[in-house]
Enzyme design. Structure first.
Site, PDB file in Angstrom:
ATOM      1  NE  ARG A  41      -2.639   1.238   3.534  1.00 54.27           N
ATOM      2  CZ  ARG A  41      -3.283   0.925   4.484  1.00 54.27           C
ATOM      3  NH1 ARG A  41      -4.573   0.596   4.465  1.00 54.27           N
ATOM      4  NH2 ARG A  41      -2.969   1.197   5.796  1.00 54.27           N
ATOM      5  CB  SER A 110     -12.382  -2.924   0.864  1.00 51.92           C
ATOM      6  OG  SER A 110     -10.869  -3.159   1.138  1.00 51.92           O
ATOM      7  CE  LYS A 139      -8.631   2.128   4.067  1.00 50.15           C
ATOM      8  NZ  LYS A 139      -9.802   3.089   3.734  1.00 50.15           N
TER       9      LYS A 139
END
Length: 215
Positions: A41, A110, A139
């Site tokens: 990521r 997701s 997040k």
């Protein structure tokens, strides 16, 4: 046909948590400790640097057969030869990712509610990322926490493998597995650990013990 993959202990990278260590060194230590999948990521890298990092990680992971998935970016997954991609609801549709990456690519999605989870089965996703299970600082745009009970309800709504994420650590790992997770996706529990190998090894010990007890 999608290649076999193992979600039991799924590391999501965050170089900001690596405390100055090389990303590759932290990932290598985590794999020695028992990580079974890695998602790269990168939110700030330019495309060329993102691809270069993915190529290095792919080379690093290949001997251990740990798959490399790319967060959000189908183009980076394709260019780097990664094993697949993990998509959010606002990213490229899974169907399009499948068309571009091919039938054996691993595609994760997701989901933010049970309706999205049910729909995902017809959209070409191989597994679902579900979270945050617990509040998490890694997040900032994450929605409300599902909690183990929310995860348990989702487990009943879909047959797809579930990778739980959000605030997971050695203290709550067993409860999340008991709620129906097929794997634990972690960021800070490994990336920020002073000893990433030991942190991964402890999580794998908990996962393996749970699975042994629940055969």
């Amino acid at each position: 046909m999608t290649r076999p993959f193992d979600l039991r202990l799924y590391l999501i990278t965050d170089r900001d948590l690596a405390a100055g260590r090389f990303l590759e060194d932290v990932v290598a230590a985590a794999v020695r400790g028992g990580v079974t999948a890695v998602q790269l990521r990168e939110k700030r890298l330019a495309t060329a640097a993102f691809i270069e990092t993915a190529v290095r990680l792919k080379s690093l992971l290949a001997p251990s057969r740990v798959p490399l998935l790319i967060n959000d970016r189908v183009d980076v997954a394709l260019a780097s030869g990664a094993d697949g991609v993990h998509l959010g609801q606002s990213d490229a549709p899974p169907e399009e990712a499948r068309r571009i990456l091919g039938p054996d690519a691993i595609i994760g999605l997701s989901v933010e509610n049970p309706a999205q989870a049910v729909a995902a089965a017809n959209r070409g996703a191989d597994y679902l990322g579900v979270g945050p299970i617990f509040p998490t600082p890694t997040k900032g745009d994450a929605g409300p926490a599902w909690g183990p009970e929310g995860l348990r309800c989702l487990r009943a709504a879909t047959a797809l493998p579930l990778a739980a994420i959000g605030g997971l650590n050695a203290a709550n790992a067993a409860a999340v597995l008991a709620a129906g997770a097929d794997g634990l996706a972690v960021v800070s529990a490994i990336m920020a650990a002073s000893d990433p190998e030991a942190a991964a090894r402890e999580l794998r010990r908990i996962i393996d013990a749970f699975q042994l007890q629940n055969k």
